[in-house]
Design a protein around this motif. Sequence first.
Motif, short mmCIF file in Angstrom:
data_model
loop_
_atom_site.label_atom_id
_atom_site.label_comp_id
_atom_site.label_asym_id
_atom_site.label_seq_id
_atom_site.Cartn_x
_atom_site.Cartn_y
_atom_site.Cartn_z
N ARG A 102 -1.28 2.07 -12.69
CA ARG A 102 -1.89 3.29 -13.24
C ARG A 102 -1.64 4.52 -12.38
O ARG A 102 -2.47 5.41 -12.27
N GLY A 103 -0.49 4.57 -11.71
CA GLY A 103 -0.06 5.80 -11.04
C GLY A 103 -0.99 6.26 -9.95
O GLY A 103 -1.38 5.49 -9.06
N LEU A 104 -1.38 7.52 -10.04
CA LEU A 104 -2.23 8.15 -9.02
C LEU A 104 -3.47 7.32 -8.71
O LEU A 104 -3.90 7.20 -7.57
N ALA A 105 -4.07 6.72 -9.72
CA ALA A 105 -5.32 6.00 -9.54
C ALA A 105 -5.16 4.76 -8.65
O ALA A 105 -6.14 4.28 -8.09
N GLU A 106 -3.93 4.27 -8.51
CA GLU A 106 -3.73 3.10 -7.64
C GLU A 106 -4.13 3.42 -6.20
O GLU A 106 -4.83 2.66 -5.53
N ASP B 161 -6.35 23.07 -2.75
CA ASP B 161 -5.76 22.42 -3.91
C ASP B 161 -4.26 22.19 -3.74
O ASP B 161 -3.50 22.28 -4.69
N SER B 162 -3.81 21.90 -2.51
CA SER B 162 -2.38 21.74 -2.30
C SER B 162 -1.89 20.33 -2.67
O SER B 162 -0.70 20.09 -2.75
N PHE B 163 -2.82 19.40 -2.92
CA PHE B 163 -2.41 18.03 -3.28
C PHE B 163 -1.63 18.02 -4.59
O PHE B 163 -1.98 18.70 -5.54
N ARG B 164 -0.57 17.22 -4.62
CA ARG B 164 0.21 17.06 -5.85
C ARG B 164 0.56 15.58 -6.02
O ARG B 164 0.82 14.89 -5.02
N PHE B 165 0.55 15.11 -7.24
CA PHE B 165 1.03 13.76 -7.53
C PHE B 165 2.27 13.88 -8.41
O PHE B 165 2.22 14.50 -9.48
N PHE B 166 3.38 13.33 -7.94
CA PHE B 166 4.64 13.40 -8.70
C PHE B 166 4.89 12.05 -9.36
O PHE B 166 5.29 11.10 -8.70
N LEU C 105 0.84 -1.20 0.00
CA LEU C 105 0.00 0.00 0.00
C LEU C 105 0.88 1.25 0.00
O LEU C 105 0.59 2.24 -0.69
N ALA C 106 1.96 1.21 0.77
CA ALA C 106 2.88 2.36 0.78
C ALA C 106 3.43 2.60 -0.63
O ALA C 106 3.55 3.74 -1.07
N ARG C 107 3.74 1.52 -1.35
CA ARG C 107 4.26 1.68 -2.72
C ARG C 107 3.19 2.26 -3.64
O ARG C 107 3.47 3.07 -4.52
N MET C 108 1.91 1.86 -3.42
CA MET C 108 0.83 2.40 -4.25
C MET C 108 0.64 3.90 -4.02
O MET C 108 0.14 4.62 -4.88
N LEU C 109 1.04 4.34 -2.83
CA LEU C 109 0.86 5.76 -2.49
C LEU C 109 2.11 6.59 -2.81
O LEU C 109 2.13 7.79 -2.54
N THR C 110 3.14 5.97 -3.36
CA THR C 110 4.34 6.75 -3.69
C THR C 110 3.98 7.80 -4.73
O THR C 110 3.17 7.55 -5.63
N GLY C 111 4.56 8.97 -4.57
CA GLY C 111 4.29 10.08 -5.49
C GLY C 111 3.21 11.01 -4.98
O GLY C 111 3.07 12.13 -5.47
N TRP C 112 2.43 10.56 -3.99
CA TRP C 112 1.40 11.45 -3.39
C TRP C 112 2.12 12.47 -2.53
O TRP C 112 2.92 12.12 -1.66
N SER C 113 1.86 13.72 -2.76
CA SER C 113 2.55 14.75 -1.99
C SER C 113 1.68 16.01 -1.96
O SER C 113 0.50 15.96 -2.33
N PHE C 114 2.26 17.08 -1.50
CA PHE C 114 1.51 18.33 -1.46
C PHE C 114 2.47 19.49 -1.67
O PHE C 114 3.68 19.35 -1.51
N ASP C 115 1.89 20.60 -2.03
CA ASP C 115 2.67 21.80 -2.25
C ASP C 115 2.58 22.66 -0.99
O ASP C 115 1.52 23.22 -0.69
N PRO C 116 3.67 22.74 -0.24
CA PRO C 116 3.60 23.46 1.04
C PRO C 116 3.22 24.94 0.86
O PRO C 116 2.64 25.54 1.75
N ARG C 117 3.50 25.49 -0.33
CA ARG C 117 3.17 26.91 -0.54
C ARG C 117 1.66 27.10 -0.63
O ARG C 117 1.16 28.21 -0.48
N ARG C 118 0.94 26.01 -0.92
CA ARG C 118 -0.51 26.11 -1.02
C ARG C 118 -1.19 25.37 0.12
O ARG C 118 -2.36 24.97 0.01
N ALA C 119 -0.45 25.18 1.19
CA ALA C 119 -0.93 24.32 2.27
C ALA C 119 -2.26 24.80 2.84
O ALA C 119 -3.04 24.01 3.36
N GLU C 120 -2.53 26.10 2.76
CA GLU C 120 -3.78 26.60 3.34
C GLU C 120 -4.92 26.57 2.34
O GLU C 120 -6.05 26.91 2.67
N ASN C 121 -4.64 26.17 1.10
CA ASN C 121 -5.70 26.07 0.10
C ASN C 121 -6.20 24.63 0.01
O ASN C 121 -5.58 23.71 0.51
#
Lengths: 378, 295
Positions: B62-66, B38-43, B20-36
């Motif tokens: 399938r990347g993010l969709a996993e 839409d800060s979620f980011r997938f790398f 499950l941890a591997r399926m979630l790799t790439g999930w991150s956030f943009d700290p500059r938008r932390a209060e919005n």
Amino acid sequence: MDRRAFLQALSWSGTASLASTCNAWALVSSSQAASTRRLIVVFMRGAVDGLSLVVPYNEANYYRQRSTIAIGKPGSANGTIDLDGQFGLHPALAPLMPFWKEGSLAFVHAAGSADPTRSHFDGQDNIESGTPGNKATQDGWLNRLEGAIPATEEIRSAPTRAVSIGSILPRIFKGRNSVATIASGATATRPTVLDRPSVRRAFEAVYGDDTRMGSMFANYVAARSDVIAAIEQADPEMMAANNGAVSTYAFATDATRLGAFMRRDPRVQLGFLAVSGWDTHASQGDASSGQLANLLSPFARGMSALARSLGPVYADTTIAVISEFGRTVAQNGNAGTDHGYGNVMWLMGGPVAGGKVHGEWPGLDDAALHEGRDPSPW
Amino acid sequence: MELHTLGVDGGYTQADVTTLARMLTGWSFDPRRAENDDSFRFFKRLHDYGHKVWLGKTVPVRGLAEGEWALDVLASSPATAHHVSYELAQYFVADDPPPELVDLLAQRFLATGGDIRAILEALFKSPEFRTATSFGQKFKTPYQYVISVVRAAGIEIKNVRPLLAAMNRMGMPLYGCQSPDGYKNTEDVWLNPDALAQRISFVSGVGLGRSPISTVIDDALDSDPYAGGTSRNSAPADVPQQPVVSAVAPPLDVNAILATVGDQISAQTRARIAALGPSPYNAAQVLGSPDFMRR
């Protein structure tokens, strides 16, 4: 005892490991004779530098990496006190040498948690829950131990079977079994609202026959009265020994009270004390001055006072001194040391196979170090 | 999986945890938008596109969709339905909730796609919720106890520090839980002799009017030098050096409290307090009684 067995002993009472761990501690059951053994845990919070406490003075890397804060070899000025030809004691711990010589003080070097965190918070949590890496454990292992050591009904129901120093129950003692607390230092004898007989009676009336809370309330009242009686007995002895003063160092006061309490009441089987301030990132100092030496000197006096206040009960008591993790071999740019991994643990008391540094010593050669920086416990 | 969805016996392995941890790799956030929102980011670059088997199923690459698929699987699992239902029943009914009730709630969970409102409705309408053996028998957590005391007493809270200090002493510092699954709400965790004495000590102070809960502590003065419209560059000359402290409150009125809490306090407890006669501790006796320790 090797360090793995020691760590298993620390965590044996976890519900998960109780079923699966087959070691001597896990085999006790209530059908066996009641244990008269006592255990005191002293927690040096902040990760003490074990390499300055029990110095591996034959290690060239120790002196190479610590140009200004190494403790010198035995025989040098302010040098370490030789223990066994390989390790030496910090000179500030000299008051403990009599215990080493009589064989009731031992060290386990390069010991540590199964979880290599470098966070004080997580490290202490691991040590106190007794389940390193498992954050879901709610209770502490000393509390689980209280429920698991065989005891007569009289001792099992004693309000003061476990005693914790400090008014807030530490993580290690959290759980379903009763633990009495003694506030630290001068606040221990400060009256509480329930010390007033009229208030106590007012609440006794409403708690009277509540099945569960009624006995809890009575339990608190009895524990409080035992604690006050123990302190009233311990303090005059302490004052006589200190030329009329209760020790100026709270740890020595607390330790003496705990020891005296255990001596006078055989039902007190578990004790816990914590001392903070060991996180020596800067100006750690050497054998005679600096943060560490300044803290170790009163600590040694307190440990000695704890052992002596136990009196004859010392023969049946094991004192374990632990810290969440050790510190780096190399000193940093501020003449201190940073968070590490393997550390020294102490065992003291009658049942201890003392006069010996136990455990496999991995050495301090660069290749032997955990992540190239700390004594490796595994 | 362990703490918030499937539960510890939810039928997964340690390998499922790492997968499950591997399926979630790439999930991150943009700290500059932390209060919005839409800060979620997938790398994509950080995602592990290797072969994965999770909970016995091959994971389509399938990347993010996993990760999103994993959340759907977890949310609709019968083990999750049972785990969440157990937690709700434990909170609202009993430390050891009736298995039939948990099963009923789990069925509602699965039938409604995890609609908590529908599950709670089933819970509150269940006979188990109102039985004498469970109703009013849950031992309050320190948080619930402290809050229920000030609410029953009708105290206007102007200074939360005494309440926070009490929760600290009782071992439940606000937002200070050390484990990620939150504080437990069961009696075995919170009821012990020392904790009871801490509660009595707290409620005695409140009952006598000695706890400065209604006292304005103007800590804005020392924590925020720019508060209250004062000039950034010059501190007003008449700012008091000490926090502003008004008089300590009058003792609580026991009859008003008894009227407020109603049948939470049994006739037996009322009779016992009355038998001892009037005392400044009467309000504390009520709010510190075993009856009021439960909810």
